[in-house]
Design an enzyme around this catalytic site. Structure first.
Site, PDB file in Angstrom:
ATOM      1  CG  ASP A  37      45.350  43.525  33.430  1.00  0.00           C
ATOM      2  OD1 ASP A  37      45.510  42.947  32.332  1.00  0.00           O
ATOM      3  OD2 ASP A  37      45.265  44.761  33.540  1.00  0.00           O
ATOM      4  CG  HIS A  54      47.662  34.948  27.670  1.00  0.00           C
ATOM      5  ND1 HIS A  54      47.209  35.981  28.462  1.00  0.00           N
ATOM      6  CD2 HIS A  54      47.599  35.408  26.395  1.00  0.00           C
ATOM      7  CE1 HIS A  54      46.880  37.017  27.691  1.00  0.00           C
ATOM      8  NE2 HIS A  54      47.126  36.687  26.425  1.00  0.00           N
ATOM      9  CG  LEU A 148      37.417  27.977  46.503  1.00  0.00           C
ATOM     10  CD1 LEU A 148      37.258  29.259  47.314  1.00  0.00           C
ATOM     11  CD2 LEU A 148      38.861  27.887  45.993  1.00  0.00           C
TER      12      LEU A 148
END
Ligand code: IPE
Ligand code: IPE
Ligand code: MG
Length: 257
Positions: A37, A54, A148
């Site tokens: 965020d 972004h 992962l």
């Protein structure tokens, strides 16, 4: 994996304290969830449009993926677009759809080379077809990797996930494939979007906001929460290491005395 020595001030939910420790293998969280965020505020501070925030966050995400690999974290879930984010301006929604599609395309091979398995978590409803296609392609290319798991949460909402699971359970009960007496926490979890997702150990939110915003609420029931002040584009691998260090000092009791 050994964790390097550090001693510095860090803000954890407003309280500053000194850190000096080593984190051993057993204290590394298995599953880390991150609410990425603060992109809009990062851009605003620089007099730029929100979309630039972004864009600046892309590099950070992949630095965090590499840092997670180095730390020995096995599962990483990142919130990229929520079911509530459709409430943003049509221009920003349009940008985020195209941006997510391009990021997936650009980074797919790099993720594959690193041994990362990408999984999409989210609803197909309303999501752009081209984004779904890119997610499916990234899943296909990386499906055999196991270093992962990277859960890309796009068009994801925790309540929507639980409500959808309840609807699927109701269908199975109506079709007599399941008895109401068989519904419990374990069987319920099998109806969630990704039944194989493990419980979240460490839940991180950036940008100084102290809320989940509907991210992985079922899976985070017993997560440790660490809130950091950095806006997402300012986050570095050091931010993750500090959060893991804080996590390693917490006592997890799971209701036991
Ligand atoms: C997070 O940054 C990215 C998404 C929600 C897609 P924001 O866009 O929420 O940035 P802020 O919170 O407005 O600063
Ligand atoms: C949560 O951030 C969603 C993502 C990071 C994708 P938001 O910025 O949308 O959440 P709120 O509106 O502050 O709760
Ligand atoms: Mg935000």
């Amino acid at each position: 994996m050994a964790f390097r020595e550090e001693s510095q001030e860090f803000t954890d939910g407003g309280a500053s304290r000194s850190l000096s420790s080593k984190v051993s293998n057993s204290q590394i969280p298995h599953h880390v969830a991150i609410v990425m965020d603060g992109n809009g505020r990062w851009a605003k501070k620089r007099g730029l449009p929100r979309t630039k925030g972004h864009e600046a966050g892309e590099r950070v995400l992949f630095e965090i993926v590499e840092a997670a690999l180095h730390l020995g974290i096995k599962e990483l879930s990142v919130f990229a677009f929520s079911t509530e984010n459709w409430r943003r301006s049509p221009d920003e929604v349009k940008f985020l759809m195209g941006f997510n599609r391009e990021v997936l395309r650009r980074r797919r091979d790099q993720m594959n080379e690193l041994g990362v398995r990408l999984r999409w978590i989210g609803r197909p409803q309303r999501l752009w077809k081209s984004v779904i296609e890119e997610l499916e392609e990234a899943q296909r290319v990386t499906r055999k990797n196991s270093k992962l798991i990277l859960n890309m949460c796009i068009n994801y909402g925790g309540r929507a996930e639980i409500a959808d699971a309840a609807a699927r359970i109701a269908t199975d009960v109506a079709k007599r494939r399941l008895k109401p007496s068989q519904i419990n926490e374990r069987s319920f979890a099998k109806y969630l979007e990704e039944p194989k997702m493990s419980d979240v150990d460490l839940f991180i939110r950036t940008s100084g906001e102290h809320r989940t915003s509907n991210f992985l609420i079922w899976q985070s029931a017993y997560a440790e929460f660490v809130f950091v002040d950095e806006l997402w584009p300012d986050v570095t691998p050091e931010t993750l290491r500090r959060a893991v260090d804080i996590y390693s000092k917490r006592e997890r009791r799971f209701g036991k005395a």
